[in-house]
Design a protein around this motif. Structure first.
Motif, short mmCIF file in Angstrom:
data_model
loop_
_atom_site.label_atom_id
_atom_site.label_comp_id
_atom_site.label_asym_id
_atom_site.label_seq_id
_atom_site.Cartn_x
_atom_site.Cartn_y
_atom_site.Cartn_z
N ASP A 11 27.70 30.92 71.68
CA ASP A 11 29.11 30.65 72.39
C ASP A 11 30.05 30.36 71.37
OD1 ASP A 11 29.75 30.72 74.92
OD2 ASP A 11 30.09 28.84 75.03
N GLN A 12 29.44 29.64 70.18
CA GLN A 12 30.64 29.17 69.11
C GLN A 12 31.00 30.56 68.49
OE1 GLN A 12 32.00 26.24 68.36
NE2 GLN A 12 30.95 25.38 70.25
N LYS A 13 30.18 31.41 68.21
CA LYS A 13 30.61 32.59 67.60
C LYS A 13 31.57 33.70 68.51
CE LYS A 13 26.22 33.09 65.21
NZ LYS A 13 24.83 33.83 65.34
N ARG A 14 31.88 33.35 69.47
CA ARG A 14 32.69 34.27 70.44
C ARG A 14 33.99 33.71 70.09
NH1 ARG A 14 29.95 34.82 76.34
NH2 ARG A 14 27.97 35.73 75.98
N ALA A 15 34.99 34.53 70.56
CA ALA A 15 36.33 34.21 70.49
C ALA A 15 36.90 33.10 71.19
CB ALA A 15 37.30 35.49 70.99
N GLN A 16 37.85 32.43 71.06
CA GLN A 16 38.24 31.30 71.77
C GLN A 16 38.19 31.54 73.37
OE1 GLN A 16 38.90 28.28 69.75
NE2 GLN A 16 38.52 26.90 71.46
N GLY A 17 38.87 32.55 73.53
CA GLY A 17 39.13 32.70 75.18
C GLY A 17 37.82 33.24 76.05
N GLN A 18 37.02 33.63 75.09
CA GLN A 18 35.60 34.15 75.85
C GLN A 18 34.40 33.14 75.70
OE1 GLN A 18 34.97 37.65 73.42
NE2 GLN A 18 36.12 38.98 74.75
N ARG A 19 34.66 32.07 75.12
CA ARG A 19 33.71 31.02 75.36
C ARG A 19 33.28 30.51 76.90
NH1 ARG A 19 35.03 27.31 70.01
NH2 ARG A 19 34.70 28.79 68.52
N LYS A 20 32.12 30.33 77.12
CA LYS A 20 31.77 29.58 78.43
C LYS A 20 32.15 28.36 78.71
CE LYS A 20 27.99 32.98 79.02
NZ LYS A 20 26.24 33.03 78.89
N TYR A 21 31.97 27.51 77.58
CA TYR A 21 32.15 26.28 77.75
C TYR A 21 33.38 25.68 76.91
CZ TYR A 21 27.61 27.09 79.66
OH TYR A 21 26.56 27.46 80.23
N PRO A 22 34.50 25.97 77.17
CA PRO A 22 35.55 25.65 76.36
C PRO A 22 35.48 23.94 75.87
CG PRO A 22 36.53 26.73 78.12
CD PRO A 22 34.93 26.41 78.49
N GLN A 23 35.99 23.47 74.77
CA GLN A 23 35.87 22.35 74.27
C GLN A 23 36.87 21.50 75.14
OE1 GLN A 23 33.60 20.87 72.15
NE2 GLN A 23 32.51 22.80 72.05
N ARG A 25 37.83 21.67 78.21
CA ARG A 25 37.47 21.48 79.74
C ARG A 25 36.53 20.00 79.37
NH1 ARG A 25 39.92 22.44 83.60
NH2 ARG A 25 40.07 24.31 84.31
N VAL A 26 35.85 19.75 78.32
CA VAL A 26 34.96 18.62 78.26
C VAL A 26 35.86 17.45 77.91
CG1 VAL A 26 33.04 17.60 76.53
CG2 VAL A 26 33.01 19.85 77.36
N ARG A 27 36.89 17.68 76.96
CA ARG A 27 37.61 16.68 76.76
C ARG A 27 38.56 16.34 77.72
NH1 ARG A 27 40.06 18.94 72.07
NH2 ARG A 27 38.38 18.40 70.91
N GLN A 28 38.85 17.36 78.75
CA GLN A 28 39.59 16.76 79.94
C GLN A 28 38.98 16.13 80.77
OE1 GLN A 28 40.84 20.40 82.01
NE2 GLN A 28 42.73 20.16 81.87
N ALA A 29 37.63 16.25 81.10
CA ALA A 29 36.70 15.63 81.81
C ALA A 29 36.69 13.97 81.42
CB ALA A 29 35.24 16.27 82.08
#
Length: 46
Positions: A11-23, A25-29
């Motif tokens: 997931d980390q290797k993917r482009a920022q917009g294509q990640r399944k679990y954006p960071q 979202r976690v920070r927002q929660a």
């Protein structure tokens, strides 16, 4: 069942917009949880 650590690395290797679990979202929660805790503390202090 796939190894969660391996999936996270892929997931980390993917482009920022294509990640399944954006960071963000976690920070927002976490911020939401923190805000709720402060709000609950203020209400209980009254």
């Amino acid at each position: 069942m796939a190894n969660p650590e391996e999936l996270r690395k892929q997931d980390q290797k993917r482009a920022q917009g294509q990640r399944k679990y954006p960071q963000s979202r976690v920070r927002q929660a976490l911020y939401l949880l923190l805000a709720l805790m402060i709000l609950a503390w203020l209400i209980s202090a009254m």
